[in-house]
Design a protein around this motif. Structure first.
Motif, PDB file in Angstrom:
ATOM      1  N   MET A  45     130.696  46.604  60.981  1.00 54.83           N
ATOM      2  CA  MET A  45     129.831  47.769  60.856  1.00 54.83           C
ATOM      3  C   MET A  45     130.716  49.016  60.915  1.00 54.83           C
ATOM      4  N   LYS A  46     130.510  49.907  59.946  1.00 59.48           N
ATOM      5  CA  LYS A  46     131.284  51.142  59.897  1.00 59.48           C
ATOM      6  C   LYS A  46     130.383  52.320  60.252  1.00 59.48           C
ATOM      7  N   ILE A  47     130.855  53.133  61.206  1.00 57.12           N
ATOM      8  CA  ILE A  47     130.078  54.274  61.688  1.00 57.12           C
ATOM      9  C   ILE A  47     130.916  55.540  61.530  1.00 57.12           C
ATOM     10  N   ALA A  48     130.343  56.545  60.877  1.00 53.80           N
ATOM     11  CA  ALA A  48     130.976  57.852  60.767  1.00 53.80           C
ATOM     12  C   ALA A  48     130.294  58.795  61.762  1.00 53.80           C
ATOM     13  N   VAL A  49     131.096  59.650  62.366  1.00 53.27           N
ATOM     14  CA  VAL A  49     130.576  60.694  63.252  1.00 53.27           C
ATOM     15  C   VAL A  49     130.975  62.024  62.647  1.00 53.27           C
ATOM     16  N   LEU A  50     129.978  62.831  62.318  1.00 52.85           N
ATOM     17  CA  LEU A  50     130.213  64.157  61.748  1.00 52.85           C
ATOM     18  C   LEU A  50     129.909  65.203  62.805  1.00 52.85           C
ATOM     19  N   ILE A  51     130.881  66.060  63.047  1.00 54.14           N
ATOM     20  CA  ILE A  51     130.739  67.146  64.017  1.00 54.14           C
ATOM     21  C   ILE A  51     130.805  68.468  63.262  1.00 54.14           C
ATOM     22  N   HIS A  52     129.743  69.258  63.328  1.00 58.96           N
ATOM     23  CA  HIS A  52     129.776  70.623  62.807  1.00 58.96           C
ATOM     24  C   HIS A  52     130.102  71.536  63.972  1.00 58.96           C
ATOM     25  N   ALA A  53     131.136  72.342  63.826  1.00 61.59           N
ATOM     26  CA  ALA A  53     131.611  73.147  64.948  1.00 61.59           C
ATOM     27  C   ALA A  53     132.013  74.538  64.497  1.00 61.59           C
ATOM     28  N   HIS A  54     132.004  75.464  65.453  1.00 60.11           N
ATOM     29  CA  HIS A  54     132.410  76.829  65.124  1.00 60.11           C
ATOM     30  C   HIS A  54     133.155  77.532  66.256  1.00 60.11           C
ATOM     31  N   LYS A  55     133.121  76.979  67.479  1.00 60.14           N
ATOM     32  CA  LYS A  55     133.791  77.667  68.592  1.00 60.14           C
ATOM     33  C   LYS A  55     134.260  76.657  69.622  1.00 60.14           C
ATOM     34  N   ASP A  56     135.121  77.128  70.508  1.00 57.56           N
ATOM     35  CA  ASP A  56     135.589  76.398  71.682  1.00 57.56           C
ATOM     36  C   ASP A  56     136.375  75.135  71.325  1.00 57.56           C
ATOM     37  N   LEU A  57     137.613  75.351  70.906  1.00 57.50           N
ATOM     38  CA  LEU A  57     138.488  74.254  70.504  1.00 57.50           C
ATOM     39  C   LEU A  57     138.623  73.200  71.595  1.00 57.50           C
TER      40      LEU A  57
ATOM     41  N   ILE B  95     126.356  52.868  72.119  1.00 54.76           N
ATOM     42  CA  ILE B  95     125.964  53.414  70.811  1.00 54.76           C
ATOM     43  C   ILE B  95     126.170  52.362  69.730  1.00 54.76           C
ATOM     44  N   HIS B  96     127.334  51.734  69.733  1.00 56.58           N
ATOM     45  CA  HIS B  96     127.651  50.709  68.744  1.00 56.58           C
ATOM     46  C   HIS B  96     126.650  49.561  68.822  1.00 56.58           C
ATOM     47  N   ASP B  97     126.409  49.056  70.023  1.00 60.62           N
ATOM     48  CA  ASP B  97     125.498  47.911  70.197  1.00 60.62           C
ATOM     49  C   ASP B  97     124.072  48.274  69.780  1.00 60.62           C
ATOM     50  N   PHE B  98     123.642  49.497  70.086  1.00 59.49           N
ATOM     51  CA  PHE B  98     122.308  49.957  69.688  1.00 59.49           C
ATOM     52  C   PHE B  98     122.174  49.941  68.169  1.00 59.49           C
ATOM     53  N   LEU B  99     123.170  50.485  67.484  1.00 55.77           N
ATOM     54  CA  LEU B  99     123.113  50.529  66.012  1.00 55.77           C
ATOM     55  C   LEU B  99     123.238  49.133  65.415  1.00 55.77           C
TER      56      LEU B  99
ATOM     57  N   GLY C  55     134.437  56.577  51.991  1.00 52.59           N
ATOM     58  CA  GLY C  55     134.217  55.193  52.391  1.00 52.59           C
ATOM     59  C   GLY C  55     132.741  54.883  52.480  1.00 52.59           C
ATOM     60  N   GLU C  56     132.475  53.616  52.653  1.00 55.95           N
ATOM     61  CA  GLU C  56     131.090  53.178  52.757  1.00 55.95           C
ATOM     62  C   GLU C  56     130.776  52.955  54.227  1.00 55.95           C
ATOM     63  N   TYR C  57     129.786  53.677  54.723  1.00 56.32           N
ATOM     64  CA  TYR C  57     129.418  53.598  56.126  1.00 56.32           C
ATOM     65  C   TYR C  57     128.006  53.042  56.262  1.00 56.32           C
ATOM     66  N   ASP C  58     127.813  52.324  57.351  1.00 50.73           N
ATOM     67  CA  ASP C  58     126.487  51.791  57.646  1.00 50.73           C
ATOM     68  C   ASP C  58     125.628  52.833  58.351  1.00 50.73           C
ATOM     69  N   TYR C  59     126.275  53.689  59.146  1.00 49.96           N
ATOM     70  CA  TYR C  59     125.562  54.714  59.907  1.00 49.96           C
ATOM     71  C   TYR C  59     126.379  55.993  59.948  1.00 49.96           C
ATOM     72  N   LEU C  60     125.651  57.096  60.056  1.00 42.17           N
ATOM     73  CA  LEU C  60     126.264  58.407  60.236  1.00 42.17           C
ATOM     74  C   LEU C  60     125.602  59.078  61.432  1.00 42.17           C
ATOM     75  N   ILE C  61     126.415  59.464  62.385  1.00 45.82           N
ATOM     76  CA  ILE C  61     125.942  60.224  63.538  1.00 45.82           C
ATOM     77  C   ILE C  61     126.325  61.672  63.282  1.00 45.82           C
ATOM     78  N   PHE C  62     125.347  62.565  63.319  1.00 43.68           N
ATOM     79  CA  PHE C  62     125.564  63.971  62.990  1.00 43.68           C
ATOM     80  C   PHE C  62     125.272  64.808  64.232  1.00 43.68           C
ATOM     81  N   ILE C  63     126.302  65.494  64.731  1.00 42.02           N
ATOM     82  CA  ILE C  63     126.159  66.287  65.950  1.00 42.02           C
ATOM     83  C   ILE C  63     126.867  67.629  65.786  1.00 42.02           C
TER      84      ILE C  63
END
Length: 112
Positions: A1-13, A101-105, A80-88
């Motif tokens: 299972m392939k999972i991508a995590v996308l983080i949109h960010a703008h401050k606080d490195l 998280i992995h086991d839940f998905l 790539g081909e992902y099974d899930y995308l987590i967007f935060i």
């Protein structure tokens, strides 16, 4: 299972890198879309992430947020081909462990 995590960010490195370290796990591929107008130098991001190349000047409550999201999704889909995308956002933090998280998905029913 392939999972991508996308983080949109703008401050606080430091906070963004702390979030990246929380998700740093071979089961997740991490992407960061850094707001184009952010003062953060992308070279300061943890090297385990892929920086979204088509960055957008994001404005709260504006279509630019949708466009930035679409740009991110398109780039992730091309990479790539992902099974899930987590967007935060860069201000979020997981309350579950990576394993949970992995086991839940993995147990979630999939749409065909």
């Amino acid at each position: 299972m392939k999972i991508a995590v996308l983080i949109h960010a703008h401050k606080d490195l430091d906070q963004i890198n702390h979030l990246i370290r929380a998700f740093a796990d071979e089961r997740f591929r991490l992407y960061v879309n850094l707001d184009l107008k952010s003062p953060i130098d992308p070279r300061g991001l943890d090297p385990r992430v892929t920086l979204v190349k088509n960055r957008t000047d994001l404005h709260w409550g504006d279509y630019s947020l949708v466009q930035g999201t679409l740009n991110s999704f398109a780039e992730i889909e091309r990479s790539g081909e992902y099974d899930y995308l987590i967007f935060i956002s860069g201000q979020d933090y997981p309350v579950w462990s990576n394993g949970r998280i992995h086991d839940f998905l993995a147990a979630a029913p999939t749409a065909q």
